[in-house]
Each structure stands twice: as structure tokens, then as C-alpha cells.
Design a protein around this motif. Structure first.
Motif, PDB file in Angstrom:
ATOM      1  N   LEU A 108      12.515  -5.508   5.333  1.00  0.00           N
ATOM      2  CA  LEU A 108      11.141  -5.777   5.772  1.00  0.00           C
ATOM      3  C   LEU A 108      11.066  -5.860   7.291  1.00  0.00           C
ATOM      4  N   GLU A 109      12.043  -6.550   7.890  1.00  0.00           N
ATOM      5  CA  GLU A 109      12.074  -6.664   9.349  1.00  0.00           C
ATOM      6  C   GLU A 109      12.290  -5.305   9.988  1.00  0.00           C
ATOM      7  N   ALA A 110      13.200  -4.517   9.422  1.00  0.00           N
ATOM      8  CA  ALA A 110      13.468  -3.184   9.967  1.00  0.00           C
ATOM      9  C   ALA A 110      12.251  -2.282   9.855  1.00  0.00           C
ATOM     10  N   ALA A 111      11.431  -2.528   8.831  1.00  0.00           N
ATOM     11  CA  ALA A 111      10.223  -1.720   8.639  1.00  0.00           C
ATOM     12  C   ALA A 111       9.101  -2.145   9.573  1.00  0.00           C
ATOM     13  N   GLY A 112       9.277  -3.272  10.255  1.00  0.00           N
ATOM     14  CA  GLY A 112       8.282  -3.718  11.234  1.00  0.00           C
ATOM     15  C   GLY A 112       7.150  -4.538  10.664  1.00  0.00           C
ATOM     16  N   PHE A 113       7.329  -5.088   9.458  1.00  0.00           N
ATOM     17  CA  PHE A 113       6.273  -5.903   8.880  1.00  0.00           C
ATOM     18  C   PHE A 113       6.204  -7.247   9.584  1.00  0.00           C
ATOM     19  N   VAL A 114       4.992  -7.675   9.910  1.00  0.00           N
ATOM     20  CA  VAL A 114       4.762  -8.954  10.577  1.00  0.00           C
ATOM     21  C   VAL A 114       3.801  -9.766   9.712  1.00  0.00           C
ATOM     22  N   TYR A 115       4.126 -11.043   9.491  1.00  0.00           N
ATOM     23  CA  TYR A 115       3.310 -11.896   8.632  1.00  0.00           C
ATOM     24  C   TYR A 115       2.896 -13.139   9.406  1.00  0.00           C
TER      25      TYR A 115
ATOM     26  N   ARG B 169       3.822 -12.840   3.005  1.00  0.00           N
ATOM     27  CA  ARG B 169       5.058 -12.062   3.029  1.00  0.00           C
ATOM     28  C   ARG B 169       5.274 -11.314   1.718  1.00  0.00           C
ATOM     29  N   HIS B 170       5.687 -10.063   1.849  1.00  0.00           N
ATOM     30  CA  HIS B 170       6.089  -9.310   0.671  1.00  0.00           C
ATOM     31  C   HIS B 170       7.367  -9.911   0.100  1.00  0.00           C
ATOM     32  N   ALA B 171       7.507  -9.829  -1.215  1.00  0.00           N
ATOM     33  CA  ALA B 171       8.734 -10.233  -1.893  1.00  0.00           C
ATOM     34  C   ALA B 171       9.120  -9.104  -2.839  1.00  0.00           C
ATOM     35  N   LEU B 172      10.296  -9.216  -3.447  1.00  0.00           N
ATOM     36  CA  LEU B 172      10.713  -8.184  -4.388  1.00  0.00           C
ATOM     37  C   LEU B 172       9.696  -8.016  -5.514  1.00  0.00           C
ATOM     38  N   THR B 173       9.076  -9.134  -5.927  1.00  0.00           N
ATOM     39  CA  THR B 173       8.081  -9.038  -7.000  1.00  0.00           C
ATOM     40  C   THR B 173       6.839  -8.256  -6.573  1.00  0.00           C
ATOM     41  N   SER B 174       6.651  -8.068  -5.254  1.00  0.00           N
ATOM     42  CA  SER B 174       5.542  -7.243  -4.766  1.00  0.00           C
ATOM     43  C   SER B 174       5.665  -5.810  -5.276  1.00  0.00           C
ATOM     44  N   LEU B 175       6.884  -5.374  -5.541  1.00  0.00           N
ATOM     45  CA  LEU B 175       7.103  -4.008  -6.019  1.00  0.00           C
ATOM     46  C   LEU B 175       6.584  -3.838  -7.445  1.00  0.00           C
ATOM     47  N   ARG B 176       6.653  -4.880  -8.252  1.00  0.00           N
ATOM     48  CA  ARG B 176       6.058  -4.850  -9.593  1.00  0.00           C
ATOM     49  C   ARG B 176       4.543  -4.732  -9.497  1.00  0.00           C
ATOM     50  N   HIS B 177       3.958  -5.475  -8.548  1.00  0.00           N
ATOM     51  CA  HIS B 177       2.512  -5.381  -8.348  1.00  0.00           C
ATOM     52  C   HIS B 177       2.127  -4.010  -7.810  1.00  0.00           C
ATOM     53  N   THR B 178       3.010  -3.431  -7.006  1.00  0.00           N
ATOM     54  CA  THR B 178       2.768  -2.080  -6.497  1.00  0.00           C
ATOM     55  C   THR B 178       2.723  -1.086  -7.649  1.00  0.00           C
TER      56      THR B 178
ATOM     57  N   THR C 249       0.858  -1.177   0.000  1.00  0.00           N
ATOM     58  CA  THR C 249       0.000   0.000   0.000  1.00  0.00           C
ATOM     59  C   THR C 249       0.900   1.235   0.000  1.00  0.00           C
ATOM     60  N   GLU C 250       0.308   2.392  -0.216  1.00  0.00           N
ATOM     61  CA  GLU C 250       1.101   3.624  -0.217  1.00  0.00           C
ATOM     62  C   GLU C 250       1.828   3.814   1.102  1.00  0.00           C
ATOM     63  N   THR C 251       1.126   3.534   2.201  1.00  0.00           N
ATOM     64  CA  THR C 251       1.730   3.673   3.530  1.00  0.00           C
ATOM     65  C   THR C 251       2.842   2.653   3.736  1.00  0.00           C
ATOM     66  N   GLU C 252       2.599   1.403   3.318  1.00  0.00           N
ATOM     67  CA  GLU C 252       3.610   0.344   3.476  1.00  0.00           C
ATOM     68  C   GLU C 252       4.848   0.640   2.647  1.00  0.00           C
ATOM     69  N   TYR C 253       4.640   1.164   1.443  1.00  0.00           N
ATOM     70  CA  TYR C 253       5.781   1.468   0.579  1.00  0.00           C
ATOM     71  C   TYR C 253       6.635   2.578   1.190  1.00  0.00           C
ATOM     72  N   ARG C 254       5.991   3.593   1.748  1.00  0.00           N
ATOM     73  CA  ARG C 254       6.728   4.665   2.420  1.00  0.00           C
ATOM     74  C   ARG C 254       7.486   4.102   3.619  1.00  0.00           C
TER      75      ARG C 254
ATOM     76  N   ALA D 227       9.629  -0.587  -8.337  1.00  0.00           N
ATOM     77  CA  ALA D 227       8.337   0.015  -8.011  1.00  0.00           C
ATOM     78  C   ALA D 227       7.938   1.125  -8.970  1.00  0.00           C
ATOM     79  N   ASN D 228       8.873   1.572  -9.801  1.00  0.00           N
ATOM     80  CA  ASN D 228       8.589   2.700 -10.687  1.00  0.00           C
ATOM     81  C   ASN D 228       8.842   2.391 -12.154  1.00  0.00           C
ATOM     82  N   SER D 229       8.801   1.094 -12.482  1.00  0.00           N
ATOM     83  CA  SER D 229       9.016   0.708 -13.876  1.00  0.00           C
ATOM     84  C   SER D 229       8.103  -0.420 -14.344  1.00  0.00           C
TER      85      SER D 229
END
Length: 258
Positions: A200-207, A213-222, A62-67, A106-108
Motif C-alpha cells: 500500500l505504501e509503495a503504491a502511494g496510498f495516503v489515508y 485504510r485499505h485492508a486485505l478484506t477490501s479485496l473481497r469487497h472489490t 476502485t479499478e484505478t486503485e486496484y491496478r 480479488a477474483n474469488s
């Protein structure tokens, strides 16, 4: 069938059909090899399991998660920079590269395996585009229009490479055949997965489950999600987005509906 029974007993929950199908692909290859060498007299039929009702795509940010991810990635860069230890110095350069890879994906609309194959020859600096030639596992050929954040990421990677050459007293210049996802010294980094999980851990994401779990490919979906949720006058058509991402309109409709 015996193999499926053993595989299903390995853990809980039940493995997804797509997991079993991937493993069965290898099993079929082995059986074809055995048949070709006349070790077996016929090719056993290995079942293909229907995936339609269970296939999941990696969740987008999400926008918040990406930030949140970007802030954590930047903080990790500065944490590594404050130390003079050799291993931390390596981490500093690796984390810089990770941040720029995040921005690029995330931007391509790039696939992760397409990003891995990128060389500087693929960058059209005049138009701010990427020109893919037989890129990634899909051997994609297409032109991608980059957002400014992706262009800035490429410029940072390039600037670090030129700075390292200058510091080493080398001839300054970018080899068009060099892989983009590389450290300043030119060492190609094929796998950013471990570094990404650290961010992801530093950002505080919990799954609760692995499939969440987010993966690098999540950025393409973003990238797809942010493109489709822009104001109407700035939103690309589904056809244009499909061309940009190297996929079909049907696939975009399926994944965004999940």
C-alpha cells in the motif's frame, strides 16, 4: 460502566461501538467464569451498544486503485529479486505470495480467514472451482467459481512449490493437506498484513484516518463491486453473488450502499 469510562479516555476520537462491544464480549466471558467459580454472586449486566449507525466496512479498491496496487506489488517483487542478500531472498518469495493472494481474494470473493484455511484438496482443477469445507471462522461450506486471474495465481503458487522440490531433490508432488498460502519450501504464512501494508505504501496510498485504510478484506469487497458493475449480460444476480461470497443478499445491499 467504569470500564467504558476508562476505555473512552484512552484516545481521540471516541472508540466505535463495535470496538467496545468486542472488548465487552471478553469482559462478559470473564464475568461468567467468575460466576461459575463463585467468586461473584451474580452476573453484572454489561451493556451492548447499538452499532447500526456507525458500523463501517473496509473500503474497496476502485479499478484505478486496484491496478495501482498490482503494479506496486509487482515492482516490489522485482526489487527484491535484484538483490542476492538472504533476507531479501525471503522477501522476494513473500512478495510473490502476497501478489498471488491479492489476485486470489480479488477474483474469488473469499474471506481472508477462509483463504488462510485453504488446502490443495479444496481446489477443483477440472472446473476451476474452490470447494470450501468448514472454512474460516464462519465454518463455511460452499463452492466458489474462480475468475481466470485467481486460477493463474493458484497455478503460480503450485509451480513454485514443485520447482523448489525439484531443486532440493525431493519427491515431486503436492500434498492435498498442505496449506495453499505457503512459501515454496512449504512454510505456511498465516499473516500477510505487514507485507500488504508495504505494498500500500509503495503504491502511494495516503489515508487521513485509520478507518479509511485499505485492508486485505477490501479485496473481497472489490470482488463484490466489480461483479455488480459488470455489463448487464455478464452481471451475476444478487442471489448468485450472495451464494458465491457466503453471505446474505441483505448484507451485500447494506455494504454496497455505504
Amino acid at each position: 460502566l467504569d470500564y467504558l469510562v476508562v476505555r473512552r479516555k484512552k484516545g481521540n476520537p471516541e472508540p466505535q461501538p463495535q470496538t467496545l462491544n468486542r472488548e465487552n464480549t471478553v469482559l462478559r466471558q470473564m464475568l461468567r467464569f467468575a460466576l461459575a467459580h463463585e467468586w461473584i454472586v451474580r452476573m453484572p449486566q454489561v451493556p451492548f451498544l447499538a452499532e447500526a449507525l456507525t458500523r463501517r466496512r473496509r473500503r474497496d479498491f476502485t479499478e484505478t486503485e486496484y491496478r495501482q496496487l498490482r503494479i506496486a506489488a509487482i515492482k516490489r517483487i522485482w526489487e527484491a529479486r535484484r538483490s542476492d542478500k538472504g533476507e531479501i531472498a525471503h522477501a522476494y518469495r513473500n512478495r510473490q505470495l502476497l501478489y498471488d493472494a491479492i489476485q486470489l481474494l480479488a477474483n474469488s470473493g473469499l474471506r481472508v480467514d477462509e483463504m488462510r484455511t485453504l488446502t490443495w484438496r479444496n481446489v477443483d482443477w477440472r472446473n476451476g472451482d474452490l470447494i470450501l469445507e468448514h472454512a474460516g471462522k464462519t465454518k463455511s461450506n460452499r463452492r466458489l467459481i474462480l475468475r481466470q486471474a485467481a486460477i493463474r495465481a493458484l497455478l503460480r503458487i503450485k509451480a513454485r512449490r514443485l520447482r523448489w522440490q525439484r531443486e532440493q531433490g525431493l519427491i515431486i508432488g503436492i500434498d492435498p493437506a498442505e496449506k495453499i498460502i505457503s512459501l515454496p519450501c512449504g512454510t505456511y504464512i498465516r499473516d500477510l498484513k505487514k507485507s500488504f501494508h508495504g505494498a500500500l505504501e509503495a503504491a502511494g496510498f495516503v489515508y487521513n484516518h485509520a478507518h479509511e485504510r485499505h485492508a486485505l478484506t477490501s479485496l473481497r469487497h472489490t470482488y463484490a463491486t466489480t461483479s455488480l458493475t459488470k455489463p448487464a449480460d455478464k452481471r451475476p444476480t444478487l442471489h448468485v453473488l450472495a451464494l458465491q461470497m457466503g453471505t446474505s443478499e441483505r448484507m451485500i445491499n447494506q455494504t454496497t450502499a455505504m
